[in-house]
Design an enzyme around this catalytic site. Structure first.
Site, PDB file in Angstrom:
ATOM      1  N   GLY A  45       0.844  -1.187   0.000  1.00 24.24           N
ATOM      2  CA  GLY A  45       0.000   0.000   0.000  1.00 24.24           C
ATOM      3  C   GLY A  45       0.878   1.234   0.000  1.00 24.24           C
ATOM      4  O   GLY A  45       1.999   1.204   0.520  1.00 24.24           O
ATOM      5  N   GLN A  50       3.191   9.910   0.893  1.00 20.73           N
ATOM      6  CA  GLN A  50       4.460   9.160   0.935  1.00 20.73           C
ATOM      7  C   GLN A  50       5.320   9.383  -0.303  1.00 20.73           C
ATOM      8  O   GLN A  50       6.484   8.992  -0.331  1.00 20.73           O
ATOM      9  CB  GLN A  50       4.189   7.656   1.107  1.00 20.73           C
ATOM     10  CG  GLN A  50       3.606   7.316   2.469  1.00 20.73           C
ATOM     11  CD  GLN A  50       3.436   5.824   2.615  1.00 20.73           C
ATOM     12  OE1 GLN A  50       2.464   5.254   2.129  1.00 20.73           O
ATOM     13  NE2 GLN A  50       4.394   5.164   3.253  1.00 20.73           N
ATOM     14  N   CYS A  92       5.805   0.092   7.500  1.00 19.90           N
ATOM     15  CA  CYS A  92       5.449   1.228   6.647  1.00 19.90           C
ATOM     16  C   CYS A  92       6.680   1.619   5.836  1.00 19.90           C
ATOM     17  O   CYS A  92       7.783   1.681   6.386  1.00 19.90           O
ATOM     18  CB  CYS A  92       5.008   2.405   7.521  1.00 19.90           C
ATOM     19  SG  CYS A  92       4.563   3.872   6.578  1.00 19.90           S
ATOM     20  N   LEU A  93       6.495   1.886   4.547  1.00 23.64           N
ATOM     21  CA  LEU A  93       7.631   2.263   3.697  1.00 23.64           C
ATOM     22  C   LEU A  93       8.271   3.574   4.157  1.00 23.64           C
ATOM     23  O   LEU A  93       9.431   3.823   3.876  1.00 23.64           O
ATOM     24  CB  LEU A  93       7.194   2.379   2.235  1.00 23.64           C
ATOM     25  CG  LEU A  93       6.753   1.061   1.573  1.00 23.64           C
ATOM     26  CD1 LEU A  93       6.226   1.330   0.171  1.00 23.64           C
ATOM     27  CD2 LEU A  93       7.879   0.042   1.531  1.00 23.64           C
ATOM     28  N   HIS A 134      -4.513   1.473   7.487  1.00 26.15           N
ATOM     29  CA  HIS A 134      -3.164   2.061   7.554  1.00 26.15           C
ATOM     30  C   HIS A 134      -3.029   3.197   6.527  1.00 26.15           C
ATOM     31  O   HIS A 134      -2.549   4.290   6.856  1.00 26.15           O
ATOM     32  CB  HIS A 134      -2.133   0.953   7.287  1.00 26.15           C
ATOM     33  CG  HIS A 134      -0.710   1.414   7.273  1.00 26.15           C
ATOM     34  ND1 HIS A 134       0.196   1.074   8.247  1.00 26.15           N
ATOM     35  CD2 HIS A 134      -0.026   2.205   6.398  1.00 26.15           C
ATOM     36  CE1 HIS A 134       1.374   1.629   7.968  1.00 26.15           C
ATOM     37  NE2 HIS A 134       1.263   2.317   6.839  1.00 26.15           N
ATOM     38  N   GLU A 135      -3.484   2.938   5.290  1.00 25.66           N
ATOM     39  CA  GLU A 135      -3.324   3.947   4.227  1.00 25.66           C
ATOM     40  C   GLU A 135      -4.226   5.151   4.453  1.00 25.66           C
ATOM     41  O   GLU A 135      -3.809   6.293   4.232  1.00 25.66           O
ATOM     42  CB  GLU A 135      -3.586   3.319   2.856  1.00 25.66           C
ATOM     43  CG  GLU A 135      -2.644   2.177   2.479  1.00 25.66           C
ATOM     44  CD  GLU A 135      -1.168   2.494   2.670  1.00 25.66           C
ATOM     45  OE1 GLU A 135      -0.765   3.654   2.492  1.00 25.66           O
ATOM     46  OE2 GLU A 135      -0.418   1.575   3.033  1.00 25.66           O
ATOM     47  N   HIS A 138      -2.749   7.464   6.827  1.00 23.87           N
ATOM     48  CA  HIS A 138      -1.758   8.352   6.202  1.00 23.87           C
ATOM     49  C   HIS A 138      -2.422   9.619   5.662  1.00 23.87           C
ATOM     50  O   HIS A 138      -1.870  10.709   5.736  1.00 23.87           O
ATOM     51  CB  HIS A 138      -1.087   7.650   5.013  1.00 23.87           C
ATOM     52  CG  HIS A 138       0.130   6.851   5.363  1.00 23.87           C
ATOM     53  ND1 HIS A 138       1.251   7.398   5.923  1.00 23.87           N
ATOM     54  CD2 HIS A 138       0.409   5.522   5.205  1.00 23.87           C
ATOM     55  CE1 HIS A 138       2.170   6.451   6.094  1.00 23.87           C
ATOM     56  NE2 HIS A 138       1.673   5.298   5.678  1.00 23.87           N
TER      57      HIS A 138
HETATM   58 NI    NI Z   1       2.570   3.407   5.661  1.00 27.27          NI
END
Ligand code: NI
Length: 169
Positions: A45, A50, A92-93, A134-135, A138
């Site tokens: 995701g 991001q 998380c990236l 989660h997304e 963000h």
């Molecule tokens: Ni994330």
């Protein structure tokens, strides 16, 4: 085009995003780039902040490109139904090397727009529900480390500071 992934503590990650109003070429290109960037980073995701874009838009693909219909684009999404509870490890990236257990709803329904501005609803369970939550967090400027205990968060932040200092972040 692969876009660089923004890491904590970049301020773009902690601000609520703006609604998407442009459903033209620019948004299509952004979505295409986000999938490409997410696959390159081995993620499931990715939210627009991001890649440094403060818009209410996220992409998800649990199959990591293996399934034709695995791509999910959520524009201006909201979680409209939450059911049950699951506690699983999350990453998380934008927070590489940090993994912690996070409590999330087990099932969710998300209402969002597609690339043609059409509204739709999509259900997710287990990992898909977790990815959606989660997304969408963000898009509200919330990172998963804000959903763990203060003790665990302090340890994670200490680890991040060390990595930054060592030039490994
Ligand atoms: Ni994330």
């Amino acid at each position: 085009m692969i876009r660089p992934i923004v890491k904590y503590p970049d301020p773009v990650l902690s601000k609520p995003t703006e609604l998407v109003t442009d459903f033209g070429e620019e948004t299509r290109k952004l979505v295409e780039d986000m999938f490409e960037s997410m696959y390159a980073a081995q993620g499931i995701g990715l939210a627009a902040p991001q890649v440094g874009v403060p818009l209410r838009l996220t992409v998800v693909d649990l199959s990591n490109q293996k399934e034709e219909d695995g791509k999910i684009v959520l524009i201006n999404p909201e979680v409209i139904v939450r059911e049950g509870k699951q506690i699983e490890e999350e990453g998380c990236l934008s927070l590489p090397d940090i993994r912690e257990k996070v409590s999330r709803a087990m099932k969710v329904t998300v209402r969002a727009q597609d690339l043609d501005a059409e509204w739709f609803e999509v259900d997710g369970e287990e990992l898909l529900a977790r990815a959606f939550q989660h997304e969408i967090d963000h898009l509200d400027g919330v990172l998963f480390i804000e959903r763990i205990s203060r003790l665990k968060r302090d340890l994670a932040l200490r680890k991040i500071r060390k990595l930054i200092k060592a030039g490994d972040w």
